[in-house]
Design a protein around this motif. Structure first.
Motif, PDB file in Angstrom:
ATOM      1  N   MET A   1      31.661   5.593  42.375  1.00  0.00           N
ATOM      2  CA  MET A   1      30.766   5.741  41.236  1.00  0.00           C
ATOM      3  C   MET A   1      30.571   7.220  40.955  1.00  0.00           C
ATOM      4  O   MET A   1      31.053   8.076  41.708  1.00  0.00           O
ATOM      5  CB  MET A   1      29.410   5.085  41.534  1.00  0.00           C
ATOM      6  N   VAL A   2      29.867   7.504  39.900  1.00  0.00           N
ATOM      7  CA  VAL A   2      29.481   8.875  39.570  1.00  0.00           C
ATOM      8  C   VAL A   2      27.983   8.994  39.762  1.00  0.00           C
ATOM      9  O   VAL A   2      27.215   8.173  39.254  1.00  0.00           O
ATOM     10  CB  VAL A   2      29.876   9.243  38.131  1.00  0.00           C
ATOM     11  N   LEU A   3      27.563   9.992  40.513  1.00  0.00           N
ATOM     12  CA  LEU A   3      26.147  10.255  40.766  1.00  0.00           C
ATOM     13  C   LEU A   3      25.749  11.511  40.007  1.00  0.00           C
ATOM     14  O   LEU A   3      26.382  12.555  40.153  1.00  0.00           O
ATOM     15  CB  LEU A   3      25.897  10.412  42.262  1.00  0.00           C
ATOM     16  N   LYS A   4      24.719  11.397  39.204  1.00  0.00           N
ATOM     17  CA  LYS A   4      24.219  12.543  38.442  1.00  0.00           C
ATOM     18  C   LYS A   4      22.797  12.847  38.861  1.00  0.00           C
ATOM     19  O   LYS A   4      21.938  11.948  38.891  1.00  0.00           O
ATOM     20  CB  LYS A   4      24.267  12.276  36.939  1.00  0.00           C
ATOM     21  N   ALA A   5      22.531  14.095  39.198  1.00  0.00           N
ATOM     22  CA  ALA A   5      21.202  14.536  39.619  1.00  0.00           C
ATOM     23  C   ALA A   5      20.820  15.791  38.848  1.00  0.00           C
ATOM     24  O   ALA A   5      21.689  16.540  38.387  1.00  0.00           O
ATOM     25  CB  ALA A   5      21.183  14.821  41.121  1.00  0.00           C
ATOM     26  N   PRO A   6      19.531  16.054  38.681  1.00  0.00           N
ATOM     27  CA  PRO A   6      19.125  17.309  38.031  1.00  0.00           C
ATOM     28  C   PRO A   6      19.504  18.507  38.897  1.00  0.00           C
ATOM     29  O   PRO A   6      19.605  18.394  40.118  1.00  0.00           O
ATOM     30  CB  PRO A   6      17.595  17.183  37.916  1.00  0.00           C
ATOM     31  N   SER A   7      19.720  19.627  38.259  1.00  0.00           N
ATOM     32  CA  SER A   7      19.967  20.856  39.018  1.00  0.00           C
ATOM     33  C   SER A   7      18.714  21.218  39.812  1.00  0.00           C
ATOM     34  O   SER A   7      17.598  21.121  39.281  1.00  0.00           O
ATOM     35  CB  SER A   7      20.331  21.995  38.056  1.00  0.00           C
ATOM     36  N   PRO A   8      18.860  21.628  41.089  1.00  0.00           N
ATOM     37  CA  PRO A   8      17.686  21.965  41.910  1.00  0.00           C
ATOM     38  C   PRO A   8      16.797  23.033  41.281  1.00  0.00           C
ATOM     39  O   PRO A   8      15.582  23.045  41.515  1.00  0.00           O
ATOM     40  CB  PRO A   8      18.309  22.458  43.220  1.00  0.00           C
ATOM     41  N   GLN A   9      17.366  23.921  40.467  1.00  0.00           N
ATOM     42  CA  GLN A   9      16.564  24.983  39.869  1.00  0.00           C
ATOM     43  C   GLN A   9      15.599  24.455  38.805  1.00  0.00           C
ATOM     44  O   GLN A   9      14.721  25.187  38.336  1.00  0.00           O
ATOM     45  CB  GLN A   9      17.469  26.048  39.264  1.00  0.00           C
ATOM     46  N   LEU A  10      15.749  23.172  38.438  1.00  0.00           N
ATOM     47  CA  LEU A  10      14.847  22.575  37.452  1.00  0.00           C
ATOM     48  C   LEU A  10      13.706  21.806  38.100  1.00  0.00           C
ATOM     49  O   LEU A  10      12.943  21.132  37.408  1.00  0.00           O
ATOM     50  CB  LEU A  10      15.630  21.624  36.530  1.00  0.00           C
ATOM     51  N   GLU A  11      13.592  21.899  39.407  1.00  0.00           N
ATOM     52  CA  GLU A  11      12.625  21.066  40.124  1.00  0.00           C
ATOM     53  C   GLU A  11      11.201  21.261  39.621  1.00  0.00           C
ATOM     54  O   GLU A  11      10.390  20.327  39.627  1.00  0.00           O
ATOM     55  CB  GLU A  11      12.693  21.364  41.618  1.00  0.00           C
ATOM     56  N   SER A  12      10.877  22.443  39.145  1.00  0.00           N
ATOM     57  CA  SER A  12       9.519  22.698  38.652  1.00  0.00           C
ATOM     58  C   SER A  12       9.370  22.482  37.145  1.00  0.00           C
ATOM     59  O   SER A  12       8.274  22.595  36.611  1.00  0.00           O
ATOM     60  CB  SER A  12       9.104  24.134  38.997  1.00  0.00           C
ATOM     61  N   ARG A  13      10.468  22.168  36.473  1.00  0.00           N
ATOM     62  CA  ARG A  13      10.433  21.960  35.017  1.00  0.00           C
ATOM     63  C   ARG A  13      10.210  20.483  34.714  1.00  0.00           C
ATOM     64  O   ARG A  13      11.143  19.683  34.640  1.00  0.00           O
ATOM     65  CB  ARG A  13      11.735  22.455  34.382  1.00  0.00           C
ATOM     66  N   LYS A  14       8.966  20.089  34.560  1.00  0.00           N
ATOM     67  CA  LYS A  14       8.633  18.686  34.378  1.00  0.00           C
ATOM     68  C   LYS A  14       9.232  18.107  33.101  1.00  0.00           C
ATOM     69  O   LYS A  14       9.575  16.926  33.044  1.00  0.00           O
ATOM     70  CB  LYS A  14       7.110  18.508  34.360  1.00  0.00           C
ATOM     71  N   ASP A  15       9.357  18.941  32.049  1.00  0.00           N
ATOM     72  CA  ASP A  15       9.924  18.431  30.801  1.00  0.00           C
ATOM     73  C   ASP A  15      11.391  18.053  30.979  1.00  0.00           C
ATOM     74  O   ASP A  15      11.852  17.019  30.500  1.00  0.00           O
ATOM     75  CB  ASP A  15       9.755  19.455  29.677  1.00  0.00           C
ATOM     76  N   PHE A  16      12.154  18.901  31.706  1.00  0.00           N
ATOM     77  CA  PHE A  16      13.560  18.583  31.952  1.00  0.00           C
ATOM     78  C   PHE A  16      13.687  17.351  32.837  1.00  0.00           C
ATOM     79  O   PHE A  16      14.558  16.505  32.613  1.00  0.00           O
ATOM     80  CB  PHE A  16      14.256  19.775  32.616  1.00  0.00           C
ATOM     81  N   LEU A  17      12.854  17.270  33.855  1.00  0.00           N
ATOM     82  CA  LEU A  17      12.941  16.126  34.772  1.00  0.00           C
ATOM     83  C   LEU A  17      12.586  14.830  34.049  1.00  0.00           C
ATOM     84  O   LEU A  17      13.219  13.790  34.268  1.00  0.00           O
ATOM     85  CB  LEU A  17      12.006  16.335  35.968  1.00  0.00           C
ATOM     86  N   ARG A  18      11.607  14.908  33.169  1.00  0.00           N
ATOM     87  CA  ARG A  18      11.227  13.703  32.413  1.00  0.00           C
ATOM     88  C   ARG A  18      12.377  13.258  31.511  1.00  0.00           C
ATOM     89  O   ARG A  18      12.671  12.065  31.408  1.00  0.00           O
ATOM     90  CB  ARG A  18       9.975  13.990  31.584  1.00  0.00           C
ATOM     91  N   GLN A  19      13.039  14.210  30.876  1.00  0.00           N
ATOM     92  CA  GLN A  19      14.177  13.859  30.039  1.00  0.00           C
ATOM     93  C   GLN A  19      15.325  13.301  30.882  1.00  0.00           C
ATOM     94  O   GLN A  19      16.007  12.361  30.470  1.00  0.00           O
ATOM     95  CB  GLN A  19      14.650  15.075  29.244  1.00  0.00           C
ATOM     96  N   PHE A  20      15.523  13.840  32.072  1.00  0.00           N
ATOM     97  CA  PHE A  20      16.572  13.304  32.943  1.00  0.00           C
ATOM     98  C   PHE A  20      16.281  11.844  33.300  1.00  0.00           C
ATOM     99  O   PHE A  20      17.177  10.989  33.283  1.00  0.00           O
ATOM    100  CB  PHE A  20      16.674  14.141  34.220  1.00  0.00           C
TER     101      PHE A  20
END
Length: 574
Positions: A299-318
């Motif tokens: 399968m393909v696993l997609k995760a947010p970049s670790p540098q976005l861990e504090s960016r709640k807007d990016f994480l919510r969109q992910f």
């Protein structure tokens, strides 16, 4: 079993009828799995048809099954009230039309449903079915009966299938943990009193099925003692065992708060998925080809970049990416794969597609036949139409986000920019594009900060098609320097046949229309766009045959203004 952060309920049921043919009431509870619980909620329904009806059982069951099937099939960006009322209105029209063809029977049925979503209940009601709430020591009827007395008999004055249109009572109320909702029919109205309900429910609170059985027994005993019919009772109890937190009534919270995984390398393990290949690492996300160590599936696993861990807007969109795309079913859109085990980190899985990006495919097939290119474009259109049918805008169409597999089939694989317009629980399409960024394939309306529609995806598809046919961009770096409507009206379209003489004039006319800076001048539907790509449109058979308003809007409006000015001067002279 649901997450502790989500709504959790228990329910029980009991009914009696002398035989299957005399059943006239139906009840049901639907608890969706996964994110559907937060998106659509739990539905509890009861329906009761008229007693002198040869198809009473069929009428009631059709109401219940039809509502549950269609409610959970409505677009996820519709709110509860919109979804339920549209479904009930359509169902009512169908029942009314079918009832005209039945002799000695009808499809008329009283109906009550409560949709439990987040921390609220939504009651929809018509007819004489009954919904009560037991909260602490308070036993309250939540709905109002719609009845008339005719010839000494009680009949519903409102019901599904009774009239061509239906007036639906709607009531929204707050939920509290421990609330118990009771659904029953008019048969119990003159038999049981409030104290009967409260006594049996409290004595059997640990087993709602037993509570319903005891209500049934008491109702039968009292009915027999009074000489009433004791063969048509039904009871359904729903208890609120757990409510989500105040912030949990949004779609994004359905996935819970999970940590972002660190960057992985070949051989690393994450929740039982072994990394076989690093497909891409960027400042937005990390994508890996993984193997499930338990099943061997790739399968393909997609995760947010670790540098976005504090960016709640990016994480919510992910988080939204999985929620949005798991509702799309198309052979041209990569499918989301449900995790076979609980996740300890924030990521999602999609099917692995053995193929090349469209960019790589074009480099390896520089002289592909026109017919083959149009076939690929048509597949891309089908992928986007599958998204549009679920009210999803793609927004991120790019040759690097499209795979061509070993059979020559297109697969759309990246959903970072996907958006569902008009949904309070989701970021707006414009805000998502601002986060992800524009590309040379983005429609002009994004640069003008105008709310995009489906025609924005049409523009991106047409840019990709133009690029496939010519290797160039239709506006050759002009767009990056324009920032207003006036600027965009000055865009100069470069005919595709100037770069590729093999492109027919009619095909260029099709592309030109889909590439209009003004979205209102593009095709109304993607089906019209692909039709003109495959079959010559006689309006575009000759160079310059396209209407001037589409070829050069600025010249058209200047010319029209000049004519109007001359007419005005002429009228003043005369």
């Amino acid at each position: 079993m649901t997450r502790d952060s989500q709504l959790k309920i228990s329910y029980g049921q009991a009914f009696i009828a002398p035989d299957r043919n005399s059943i006239r009431s139906t009840m049901s509870v639907r608890i969706p799995e996964g994110s559907g619980l937060a998106v659509k909620g739990v539905s509890a329904v009861v329906a009761d048809s008229t007693w002198r009806n040869v198809i009473a059982k069929q009428a009631a069951e059709t109401c219940v099954r039809g509502f549950l099937a269609d409610y959970y099939a409505t677009p996820d960006n519709w709110d509860v009230k919109t979804s339920a009322t549209k479904v009930l209105s359509a169902l009512n029209g169908w029942l009314f039309s079918q009832g005209k063809n039945v002799t000695n029977g009808n499809y008329i049925s009283s109906f009550s449903s409560v949709v439990l979503k987040g921390r609220h209940g939504h009651l929809f009601h018509m007819g004489d079915t009954l919904v009560y709430r037991l909260r602490g020591g308070e036993f309250e009827q939540l709905n109002r009966e719609h009845t008339n007395f005719i010839g000494g008999y009680r009949y519903p004055s409102r019901a599904l299938g009774l009239d061509p249109s239906v007036d639906i009572d709607y009531h929204q109320f707050s939920l509290k943990q421990g609330d118990i909702l009771l659904f029953t029919t008019q048969a119990s109205k003159g038999t049981l009193v409030a104290s009967d309900y409260v006594q049996q429910i409290r004595h059997n609170a640990s087993d709602l099925n037993e509570a319903c059985d005891q209500l049934l027994n008491v109702a039968m005993e009292k009915a027999s003692a009074r000489g009433y019919s004791s063969t048509h009772f039904c009871f359904q109890l729903v208890r609120i065992d757990m409510l989500p937190e105040e912030s949990g009534d949004t779609i994004g919270e359905a996935f819970g708060a999970l940590p972002v995984p660190r960057e992985l390398n070949i051989g690393d393990d994450l929740d039982g998925y072994r990394v076989m290949e690093v497909l891409n690492k960027s400042n937005m996300s990390c994508i890996y080809r993984v193997e499930d160590k338990h099943t061997g599936r790739e399968m393909v696993l997609k995760a947010p970049s670790p540098q976005l861990e504090s960016r709640k807007d990016f994480l919510r969109q992910f988080i939204m990416q999985q929620w949005v795309v798991e509702r799309v079913n198309s052979p041209y859109v990569a499918k989301i794969v449900d995790a076979s085990r609980p996740r300890n980190y924030l990521y999602y899985l999609r099917e692995f597609v053995d193929g090349r990006t469209l960019t790589e495919w074009m480099l390896q097939n520089p002289h592909a036949e026109l017919r083959r290119l149009i076939d690929l474009i048509e597949q891309m259109v089908k992928a986007v139409r599958a998204l549009h049918r679920r009210d999803i805008l793609c927004q991120g169409l790019h040759p690097d986000n499209i795979l061509v597999d070993q059979r020559g089939m297109i697969k759309l694989i990246d959903f970072a920019s996907c958006a569902v317009p008009g949904t309070d629980d989701l970021p707006s399409p414009l805000s998502i594009v601002r986060m992800v960024g524009l590309t040379p394939f983005s429609a002009p309306e994004y640069r003008l900060n105008r709310e995009p529609g489906p025609n924005a995806d049409q523009f991106s598809l047409a840019v990709i098609a133009y690029w496939m046919l010519t290797g160039q961009q239709p506006y050759a770096d002009q767009m990056e320097h324009f920032h207003s409507r006036v600027d965009f009206s000055r865009l100069e379209y470069l005919p595709s046949y100037q770069f590729n003489p093999m492109v027919p004039v009619w095909l260029d006319g099709t592309l030109r229309r889909a590439l209009q800076p003004n979205p209102e001048l593009r095709y109304r539907r993607l089906s019209e766009f692909i039709y003109d790509l495959k079959k010559p449109n006689p309006h575009y058979m000759k160079e310059g045959a396209m209407p001037l308003v589409e070829r050069n809007p600025l010249m058209f409006w200047k010319g029209l203004s000049g004519i109007l000015l001359l007419l005005l001067i002429g009228s003043m002279v005369t």
